[in-house]
Enzyme design. Structure first.
Site, PDB file in Angstrom:
ATOM      1  N   ASP A   1     -22.763   1.244   2.824  1.00 36.07           N
ATOM      2  CA  ASP A   1     -21.438   1.595   2.143  1.00 36.07           C
ATOM      3  C   ASP A   1     -21.242   0.967   0.898  1.00 36.07           C
ATOM      4  O   ASP A   1     -20.756   1.465  -0.233  1.00 36.07           O
ATOM      5  CB  ASP A   1     -20.318   1.565   3.226  1.00 36.07           C
ATOM      6  CG  ASP A   1     -20.469   2.422   4.584  1.00 36.07           C
ATOM      7  OD1 ASP A   1     -21.361   3.179   4.246  1.00 36.07           O
ATOM      8  OD2 ASP A   1     -19.815   2.234   5.496  1.00 36.07           O
TER       9      ASP A   1
ATOM     10  N   LEU B   1     -15.911   8.223   5.053  1.00 38.50           N
ATOM     11  CA  LEU B   1     -16.063   8.537   3.790  1.00 38.50           C
ATOM     12  C   LEU B   1     -16.108   6.995   3.180  1.00 38.50           C
ATOM     13  O   LEU B   1     -15.993   6.755   1.861  1.00 38.50           O
ATOM     14  CB  LEU B   1     -15.229   9.397   3.121  1.00 38.50           C
ATOM     15  CG  LEU B   1     -15.193  10.799   3.436  1.00 38.50           C
ATOM     16  CD1 LEU B   1     -14.124  11.633   2.866  1.00 38.50           C
ATOM     17  CD2 LEU B   1     -16.698  11.331   3.295  1.00 38.50           C
ATOM     18  N   SER B   2     -15.988   6.031   3.861  1.00 44.58           N
ATOM     19  CA  SER B   2     -16.103   4.870   3.545  1.00 44.58           C
ATOM     20  C   SER B   2     -14.952   4.280   2.693  1.00 44.58           C
ATOM     21  O   SER B   2     -15.237   3.360   1.757  1.00 44.58           O
ATOM     22  CB  SER B   2     -17.231   4.365   2.679  1.00 44.58           C
ATOM     23  OG  SER B   2     -18.092   3.358   2.787  1.00 44.58           O
TER      24      SER B   2
ATOM     25  N   SER C   1       0.896  -1.236  -0.093  1.00 45.40           N
ATOM     26  CA  SER C   1       0.116  -0.004  -0.033  1.00 45.40           C
ATOM     27  C   SER C   1       0.937   1.220  -0.001  1.00 45.40           C
ATOM     28  O   SER C   1       1.799   1.234   0.653  1.00 45.40           O
ATOM     29  CB  SER C   1      -0.794   0.135   1.322  1.00 45.40           C
ATOM     30  OG  SER C   1      -1.473   1.274   1.460  1.00 45.40           O
TER      31      SER C   1
ATOM     32  N   SER D   1     -13.087   2.035   3.791  1.00 46.68           N
ATOM     33  CA  SER D   1     -13.238   0.354   3.878  1.00 46.68           C
ATOM     34  C   SER D   1     -14.106  -0.323   2.814  1.00 46.68           C
ATOM     35  O   SER D   1     -13.504  -1.251   2.210  1.00 46.68           O
ATOM     36  CB  SER D   1     -13.579  -0.206   5.479  1.00 46.68           C
ATOM     37  OG  SER D   1     -14.763   0.496   5.655  1.00 46.68           O
TER      38      SER D   1
HETATM   39  C1  GLA Z   1     -20.782   3.351   9.208  1.00 39.18           C
HETATM   40  C2  GLA Z   1     -21.289   1.976   8.488  1.00 39.18           C
HETATM   41  C3  GLA Z   1     -22.512   1.971   7.761  1.00 39.18           C
HETATM   42  C4  GLA Z   1     -23.606   2.946   8.445  1.00 39.18           C
HETATM   43  C5  GLA Z   1     -22.781   4.372   8.919  1.00 39.18           C
HETATM   44  C6  GLA Z   1     -23.779   5.188   9.755  1.00 39.18           C
HETATM   45  O1  GLA Z   1     -20.455   4.096   8.091  1.00 39.18           O
HETATM   46  O2  GLA Z   1     -20.173   1.349   8.029  1.00 39.18           O
HETATM   47  O3  GLA Z   1     -23.093   0.973   7.378  1.00 39.18           O
HETATM   48  O4  GLA Z   1     -24.079   2.186   9.648  1.00 39.18           O
HETATM   49  O5  GLA Z   1     -21.807   3.974   9.734  1.00 39.18           O
HETATM   50  O6  GLA Z   1     -24.965   5.726   8.861  1.00 39.18           O
END
Ligand code: GLA
Length: 408
Positions: A193, A146-147, A87, A149
């Site tokens: 997500d 911001l997702s 990475s 993962s």
């Molecule tokens: C994190 C989780 C999601 C969701 C949000 C809150 O990002 O990964 O699945 O539950 O929190 O809305």
């Protein structure tokens, strides 16, 4: 709860745009893994959620969109049956025999791609003979809500799909990402997500009803209204544990309230009247979590109606109420996020906003009229630094077309 303010971690780790990634990431790959056949480069976006906070694992509706920041993966097939992962963000790299992969997480960043490989091998054990080298990188703040993962999981699924010629449907990649994160990494995350990362469209929000997984693309005009994402710089090391605790509290609320509404299949189904009549039967903290969930469901339905009639002010007003509820009832905010929302609320061209993602630090998202960007910068910079000693990072994001191989 442990928390840290780490501005450099909050910054985009590799400040390259999607357009530059093809050359840049392929070159870095060759520096790391040596020259040979040219690697292919893939991208999956991150996401920002505008409404429907903490509803996905309660069967409620959410309104996220994919953003033009995410994960890059450069990949090359190799003859040896090994998985090599490195990475640009992390010091540790990994070389693992594909025939004897660990079946429990290693507690390292590689758990996300490893979770995808493990999920794939369940149904396709024959893949264990096809080696691959992967270099991960990206321009999305890690751990900022911001997702990152889901982005790394979907990007891995997209990459292995192409390199191993699996012919996966977009929905299959989404499902792999969910299995990887829930079963391998061990976070009881909801479905929002990977759906947002894998299925959102530019110029739209993704309406996802998490009870029946029905989706709809709701037009959202990013010309009329810009998406500002402001990173508080706060990262909490124990956020995953706190997140799992909220999931458990909601499950406890549902199991108590279901006794009064037997046809309910998830917390979202409980009517506010049922909750009001029986909230005293719940521990006070569990009742606060349920109140947030049930009122956020109603707000999110109305936010969609507002979008459908072009009433962006009403939509944004719901975001502000959502933030207050996340702060007071769900208790996932922090002083930095609250300060950002307070300061932004005083900017005339800023229509509203709230913390996004799980909370416990990370980012806020604001809806900003074009032309008001500089005012937002000034207000946040001037108001935040004296209190916390550093300036928050403010960026304006566009939508994204989703996971793909970057052109040759
Ligand atoms: C994190 C989780 C999601 C969701 C949000 C809150 O990002 O990964 O699945 O539950 O929190 O809305």
């Amino acid at each position: 709860m442990l928390s840290s303010v780490n501005e450099s971690r909050g910054r985009a780790a590799a400040p390259i745009g999607i357009g530059e990634a093809l050359e840049d990431h392929a070159r870095t790959f060759e520096e790391r893994f040596g020259s040979g056949s040219r690697p292919r480069v893939f991208f999956a976006p991150g996401r920002v959620n505008l409404m429907g906070a903490h509803l996905d694992y309660n069967g409620g509706p959410v309104l996220p969109t994919a953003i033009d920041r995410g994960t890059f993966v450069a990949a090359r097939a190799i003859a040896a049956p090994v998985l090599r992962c490195a990475s640009t963000h992390e010091r540790d790299s990994f070389e693992l025999e594909l025939g004897s992969l660990p079946d429990v997480r290693l507690g390292a960043w590689v758990d996300y791609p490893l979770g995808i490989v493990a999920a794939l091998f369940r149904t396709r054990p024959e893949l264990a003979s096809a080696g691959v080298e992967l270099l991960f990188g990206g321009n999305l703040a890690v751990g900022a809500g911001l997702s990152s993962s889901a982005s790394i999981c979907v990007a891995t699924a997209c990459t292995l799909d192409a390199v191993w010629e699996l012919g996966l449907e977009p929905m299959e990649r989404v499902d792999l990402a969910l299995v990887a994160e829930r079963e391998f990494v061990g976070v009881q995350c909801g479905i929002m997500d990977p759906y947002a990362v894998g299925l959102a469209r530019p110029g739209h929000l993704l309406w996802l009803d998490c009870k029946d997984r029905r989706i709809e693309h709701v037009p959202f005009d990013t010309e009329a209204c810009r998406l500002a994402v402001v990173d508080s710089g706060v990262r909490r090391e124990l956020a995953a544990g706190e997140f799992n605790r909220r999931v458990a509290e909601c499950a406890a609320a549902f199991s108590a309230l279901r006794a009064h509404q037997p046809e309910a299949t998830c917390l979202r189904d409980i009517e506010l009247a049922t909750f009001d009549a029986h909230r005293d039967e719940l521990p006070a903290q569990v009742a606060r979590r349920a109140e947030h969930v049930l009122k956020e469901v109603a707000r999110t339905f109305d936010a969609r109606r507002a979008l459908q009639v072009g009433d962006i002010e009403r939509f944004a007003a719901h975001m502000l109420v959502s933030h207050a509820s996340l702060r007071d009832l769900y208790e996932v905010s922090c002083p930095q996020l609250d300060t950002l929302v307070e300061l932004a609320s005083d900017v005339p061209g800023c229509l509203g906003g709230r913390l996004t993602g799980a909370g416990f630090g990370g980012c806020c998202v604001f809806l900003v009229r074009p032309g008001a960007e500089a005012d937002l910068h000034a207000a946040l910079g001037e108001g935040f630094r004296p209190r916390f000693g550093y300036a928050p990072r403010i960026e304006f994001y566009s939508g994204d077309e989703g996971p793909r191989e970057l052109g040759a």
